[in-house]
Design a protein around this motif. Structure first.
Motif, mmCIF file in Angstrom:
data_model
loop_
_atom_site.group_PDB
_atom_site.id
_atom_site.type_symbol
_atom_site.label_atom_id
_atom_site.label_comp_id
_atom_site.label_asym_id
_atom_site.label_seq_id
_atom_site.Cartn_x
_atom_site.Cartn_y
_atom_site.Cartn_z
ATOM 1 N N ILE A 89 0.843 -1.200 0.000
ATOM 2 C CA ILE A 89 0.000 0.000 0.000
ATOM 3 C C ILE A 89 0.875 1.245 0.000
ATOM 4 O O ILE A 89 0.654 2.183 -0.777
ATOM 5 N N ALA A 90 1.893 1.260 0.850
ATOM 6 C CA ALA A 90 2.778 2.433 0.937
ATOM 7 C C ALA A 90 3.531 2.662 -0.369
ATOM 8 O O ALA A 90 3.612 3.796 -0.858
ATOM 9 N N VAL A 91 4.073 1.606 -0.949
ATOM 10 C CA VAL A 91 4.818 1.753 -2.205
ATOM 11 C C VAL A 91 3.885 2.210 -3.323
ATOM 12 O O VAL A 91 4.267 3.052 -4.138
ATOM 13 N N PHE A 92 2.665 1.697 -3.348
ATOM 14 C CA PHE A 92 1.721 2.177 -4.351
ATOM 15 C C PHE A 92 1.527 3.683 -4.214
ATOM 16 O O PHE A 92 1.582 4.419 -5.201
ATOM 17 N N GLU A 93 1.315 4.143 -2.991
ATOM 18 C CA GLU A 93 1.090 5.580 -2.793
ATOM 19 C C GLU A 93 2.341 6.394 -3.132
ATOM 20 O O GLU A 93 2.238 7.473 -3.709
ATOM 21 N N ILE A 94 3.503 5.876 -2.819
ATOM 22 C CA ILE A 94 4.755 6.599 -3.091
ATOM 23 C C ILE A 94 5.038 6.659 -4.594
ATOM 24 O O ILE A 94 5.389 7.704 -5.134
ATOM 25 N N LYS A 95 4.871 5.538 -5.270
ATOM 26 C CA LYS A 95 5.273 5.455 -6.675
ATOM 27 C C LYS A 95 4.172 5.807 -7.683
ATOM 28 O O LYS A 95 4.471 6.241 -8.790
ATOM 29 N N PHE A 96 2.919 5.595 -7.320
ATOM 30 C CA PHE A 96 1.861 5.716 -8.316
ATOM 31 C C PHE A 96 0.747 6.705 -7.971
ATOM 32 O O PHE A 96 -0.057 7.025 -8.824
ATOM 33 N N GLU A 97 0.671 7.155 -6.739
ATOM 34 C CA GLU A 97 -0.411 8.044 -6.310
ATOM 35 C C GLU A 97 0.185 9.409 -5.981
ATOM 36 O O GLU A 97 0.662 9.636 -4.881
ATOM 37 N N SER A 98 0.172 10.308 -6.937
ATOM 38 C CA SER A 98 0.860 11.597 -6.800
ATOM 39 C C SER A 98 0.223 12.521 -5.762
ATOM 40 O O SER A 98 0.869 13.439 -5.277
ATOM 41 N N GLU A 99 -1.031 12.272 -5.392
ATOM 42 C CA GLU A 99 -1.709 13.107 -4.398
ATOM 43 C C GLU A 99 -1.085 12.986 -3.012
ATOM 44 O O GLU A 99 -1.138 13.919 -2.229
ATOM 45 N N THR A 100 -0.542 11.836 -2.698
ATOM 46 C CA THR A 100 -0.046 11.564 -1.355
ATOM 47 C C THR A 100 1.451 11.858 -1.266
ATOM 48 O O THR A 100 2.243 11.236 -1.970
ATOM 49 N N PRO A 101 1.853 12.786 -0.381
ATOM 50 C CA PRO A 101 3.292 13.028 -0.182
ATOM 51 C C PRO A 101 3.979 11.759 0.350
ATOM 52 O O PRO A 101 3.380 11.004 1.124
#
Length: 133
Positions: A89-101
Motif C-alpha cells: 500500500i505504501a509503495v503504491f502511494e509513493i510510486k503511483f499516487e501523486s496526491e499523497t506526499p
C-alpha cells in the motif's frame, strides 16, 4: 464524523487481506462491504478502490521495488502477509499516487503497522520504506 484517509487505508488493508484468502472474490464487492461495515457510508469507497485496484494492478512493479530495497537476507516470501500488504500500500502511494506526499505514505504505513502488526515489524517497515525513499 468525517472519515479520514487513515481509516480508508485501514479499510483497503482489510480488503487486500480478505482478497488474499479468497482469490475469486470481487475486489469492488469486498470494498463495498468493508466500506459499509466500517464506516456506514460510501464516501470512502472511491479512494479505497483506488488503493486496492492500484496495489493489485501494480503488484509486480511494487514487489520489484520492494525486492531491490530489502536487506539482502530478506525476500518477499519471508515477510509476513500483514507486513507485505502494508508495504505494498505504501509503495503504491509513493510510486503511483501523486496526491499523497511520500512522508505521509511512510507515516501511514507505520500507523497501519501499529494497528495490525508489532513494534519489530514497524521498525522493519520504516527501514524498508526509508531505504526506498
Amino acid at each position: 464524523m468525517a472519515t479520514t484517509r487513515h481509516q480508508v487505508r485501514q479499510g483497503a488493508f482489510q480488503v487486500l487481506f480478505a482478497l488474499q484468502s479468497n482469490l475469486d472474490a470481487d475486489p469492488d464487492l469486498v470494498c463495498q462491504q468493508i466500506s459499509e461495515e466500517e464506516f456506514g457510508l460510501e464516501s470512502v469507497l472511491e479512494y479505497m478502490q483506488t488503493l486496492v485496484h492500484g496495489v493489485l494492478e501494480h503488484q509486480a512493479e511494487i514487489d520489484s521495488f520492494l525486492e531491490t530495497h530489502l536487506n539482502s537476507k530478506w525476500s518477499l516470501d519471508r515477510l509476513s502477509k500483514t507486513d507485505l500488504l502494508i508495504l505494498r500500500i505504501a509503495v503504491f502511494e509513493i510510486k503511483f499516487e501523486s496526491e499523497t506526499p511520500d512522508k505521509v505514505a511512510l507515516n501511514e504505513a507505520l500507523e497501519l503497522a501499529k494497528a495490525f502488526s508489532d513494534d519489530k515489524s514497524r521498525r522493519f517497515i520504516n527501514g524498508v520504506l526509508s531505504n526506498l525513499l
